[in-house]
Write a protein that holds these residues in place. Structure first.
Motif, PDB file in Angstrom:
ATOM      1  N   CYS A   1      -9.289   7.554  -4.059  1.00  0.00           N
ATOM      2  CA  CYS A   1      -9.091   6.357  -4.074  1.00  0.00           C
ATOM      3  C   CYS A   1      -9.008   5.702  -5.393  1.00  0.00           C
ATOM      4  O   CYS A   1      -8.306   5.000  -5.984  1.00  0.00           O
TER       5      CYS A   1
ATOM      6  N   TYR B   1      -5.440  -1.426   1.451  1.00  0.00           N
ATOM      7  CA  TYR B   1      -5.352   0.010   1.931  1.00  0.00           C
ATOM      8  C   TYR B   1      -6.463  -0.039   3.205  1.00  0.00           C
ATOM      9  O   TYR B   1      -6.034   0.664   4.121  1.00  0.00           O
ATOM     10  N   ALA B   2      -7.515  -0.471   2.977  1.00  0.00           N
ATOM     11  CA  ALA B   2      -8.544  -0.478   4.013  1.00  0.00           C
ATOM     12  C   ALA B   2      -8.396  -1.121   5.176  1.00  0.00           C
ATOM     13  O   ALA B   2      -8.817  -0.915   6.332  1.00  0.00           O
TER      14      ALA B   2
ATOM     15  N   THR C   1       0.739  -1.283  -0.156  1.00  0.00           N
ATOM     16  CA  THR C   1      -0.028  -0.160  -0.005  1.00  0.00           C
ATOM     17  C   THR C   1       0.737   1.194   0.048  1.00  0.00           C
ATOM     18  O   THR C   1       0.434   2.318   0.201  1.00  0.00           O
TER      19      THR C   1
ATOM     20  N   SER D   1      -9.314   4.372   9.882  1.00  0.00           N
ATOM     21  CA  SER D   1      -9.253   5.942   9.248  1.00  0.00           C
ATOM     22  C   SER D   1      -9.433   5.580   7.456  1.00  0.00           C
ATOM     23  O   SER D   1      -9.798   6.092   6.771  1.00  0.00           O
ATOM     24  N   CYS D   2      -8.409   4.488   7.170  1.00  0.00           N
ATOM     25  CA  CYS D   2      -8.225   4.244   5.784  1.00  0.00           C
ATOM     26  C   CYS D   2      -9.559   3.430   5.425  1.00  0.00           C
ATOM     27  O   CYS D   2      -9.937   3.735   4.225  1.00  0.00           O
TER      28      CYS D   2
ATOM     29  N   SER E   1      -2.591  10.536  -0.959  1.00  0.00           N
ATOM     30  CA  SER E   1      -2.367  11.783  -0.305  1.00  0.00           C
ATOM     31  C   SER E   1      -1.903  12.796  -1.129  1.00  0.00           C
ATOM     32  O   SER E   1      -1.590  14.072  -0.911  1.00  0.00           O
TER      33      SER E   1
ATOM     34  N   SER F   1      -0.917   4.540  -0.819  1.00  0.00           N
ATOM     35  CA  SER F   1      -1.339   5.745   0.144  1.00  0.00           C
ATOM     36  C   SER F   1      -0.415   7.257  -0.336  1.00  0.00           C
ATOM     37  O   SER F   1      -0.947   8.043  -0.167  1.00  0.00           O
TER      38      SER F   1
ATOM     39  N   ARG G   1      -5.410  -1.236   6.531  1.00  0.00           N
ATOM     40  CA  ARG G   1      -4.241  -0.845   7.326  1.00  0.00           C
ATOM     41  C   ARG G   1      -4.436   0.007   8.809  1.00  0.00           C
ATOM     42  O   ARG G   1      -4.153  -0.430   9.804  1.00  0.00           O
ATOM     43  N   GLU G   2      -5.811   0.508   8.779  1.00  0.00           N
ATOM     44  CA  GLU G   2      -6.564   1.175   9.924  1.00  0.00           C
ATOM     45  C   GLU G   2      -7.686   1.602   9.697  1.00  0.00           C
ATOM     46  O   GLU G   2      -8.354   1.842   8.484  1.00  0.00           O
TER      47      GLU G   2
ATOM     48  N   GLN H   1     -12.140   5.995   4.733  1.00  0.00           N
ATOM     49  CA  GLN H   1     -11.778   6.706   3.358  1.00  0.00           C
ATOM     50  C   GLN H   1     -12.290   6.024   2.267  1.00  0.00           C
ATOM     51  O   GLN H   1     -12.842   6.329   1.342  1.00  0.00           O
ATOM     52  N   VAL H   2     -11.882   4.579   2.343  1.00  0.00           N
ATOM     53  CA  VAL H   2     -12.185   3.923   1.065  1.00  0.00           C
ATOM     54  C   VAL H   2     -13.850   3.749   1.020  1.00  0.00           C
ATOM     55  O   VAL H   2     -14.453   3.729  -0.142  1.00  0.00           O
TER      56      VAL H   2
END
Length: 409
Positions: free
Chosen positions: A110, A275-276, A78, A281-282, A86, A82, A278-279, A285-286
């Motif tokens: 994304c 990516y989702a 990722t 918040s990710c 960003s 990422s 990871r944490e 976002q996705v």
């Protein structure tokens, strides 16, 4: 208001436990391929011009195979994804901010960061795999023929024993690399490119209620790491990603709404999954991107809408035709989209794709919270069946307990 059945109708489902396990196995395969590539450099022996030619050809072929593998493996990391997310900005936000629609943002970063492949990429991958398989089989056939010869016979004058041993050693290392690459290709194809079939009544397949979808591979390996709840859900993602790319399929960024736009052949959806994971918040976002990304033609800088059934472009406003779709995504293998009239508060179409995590241990469907919501430490809410005494539903993009306490304010 929508229940778990509503959320799964059009969703990207991530089997997160299996995804974690598969990532560990694919990392091992990748390390083996890396090790064999490095080992080939140490096995080169230049005894004569013939051996030099053989070593150079062998190294070039294996470096080409490693390059193709590294491109596929890059989707499992990722870091690049990422960084792009960003670095880019949402498409068309400047247009929406000056429109009376009340919509101020188009969260499609994304989608802009997603990798994709064209039709040529698929053909090249298949031809490359076939070429290396035939090359290995042919080389091993010659090696066994050499071993059947009497090495001390006078008629054996082409290769000596040391050369045959050197060639066989390089061939063995190369064969291991080809085998690992084929295994890697199979699992990435099987685990990341599945769309659940529709049931006989036309409803999407719900694994929590309906079990494992039909199919020989599903019966052998079980549920894949990720899948789309319906073929149409995947086709919509292809359309949104295609239009988000200004130079996709070799088309230049010029104002041309008459020229058909070929859809990308495959969207690398596993990038979104990793990516989702990871944490929270990710994942938020996705999910926001998949739900609320507007249909935006980046080449022509216009927002588009999907026409309703029977609706025609009577006003002759600019539009885009996306070709190369699957038969279930569009009956004629293409779909037309029209420019929206933002001044008259006509909203553009949204992707409307839900992000759902599937827990293979409990059978629960879990959705992440959207950005800005007050969440607990986990940042997730479960979705249960509507016939459960305490089921969860999504209301105003927040999960609430029916017949129980509120899980998110």
């Amino acid at each position: 208001t929508s229940s778990a059945e509503e959320a799964i109708k059009k969703a990207l489902v991530i089997n997160f436990r299996r995804l974690i396990t598969l990532k560990e196995k694919l990392d091992i395969i990748h390390e083996v391929i890396q090790a064999t590539t490095i080992a080939l450099l140490g096995l080169t022996v230049i005894g004569n011009a013939r051996m030099l030619l053989y070593d150079v050809v062998f190294l070039v072929l294996n470096l080409a195979l490693y390059t193709a593998h590294e491109k596929k493996f890059g989707a499992l990391t990722t870091d690049d994804f990422s960084q792009i997310v960003s670095s880019v900005s949402n498409d068309g936000d400047d247009i929406l901010q000056h429109s009376p629609t009340g919509v101020c943002t188009n969260p499609n970063r994304c989608l802009q960061a997603m990798d994709y492949s064209g039709r040529r990429d698929k053909g090249c991958s298949i031809l490359l795999a076939i070429f290396f398989v035939i090359l290995c089989l042919g080389s091993w056939t010659l090696a066994f023929c050499w071993w059947q010869l009497d090495m001390d016979a006078e008629e054996y004058t082409v290769f000596d024993a040391d050369e045959v041993q050197h060639y066989a050693t390089l061939l063995l290392v190369g064969t291991v690399m080809v085998f690992c690459h084929l295994v890697f290709e199979f699992f990435t194809w099987r685990e990341f490119q599945f769309s659940a079939p529709l049931k006989k009544d036309g409803q999407p397949w719900n694994v929590s209620r309906d079990g494992i979808p039909p199919g020989r591979l599903n019966s052998i390996f079980g549920l894949p790491c990720l899948w789309f709840s319906s073929p149409a859900a995947y086709e919509d993602l292809r359309v949104w990603v295609t239009l988000a790319g200004p130079n996709v399929a070799g088309l230049s960024r010029t104002y041309d709404t008459e020229r058909p736009l070929p859809a990308v052949r495959r969207v690398v959806a596993e990038e979104l999954a990793f990516y989702a994971m990871r944490e929270p918040s990710c994942a938020a976002q996705v999910r926001q991107c998949l739900l609320s990304a507007k249909l935006y033609d980046k080449r022509n800088r216009i927002f588009l809408k999907r026409p309703l059934l029977g609706e025609v472009n009577a006003q002759g406003r600019p539009g885009v035709r996306v070709t190369g779709l699957r038969a279930w995504g569009a009956e004629s293998r293409h779909e037309d989209f029209f420019q929206v009239d933002l001044k008259n508060c006509e909203p553009p179409s949204e992707l409307g794709l839900e992000l759902v995590f599937f827990d293979s241990r409990t059978g629960e469907l879990i959705v992440p919270h959207l950005p800005g919501e007050i969440v607990d430490e986990g940042g997730m809410d479960s979705l249960r069946h509507t016939n459960s005494p305490k089921c969860l539903r999504i209301q105003n993009t927040r999960c609430e307990m029916i017949g129980g306490t509120t899980s998110a304010a």
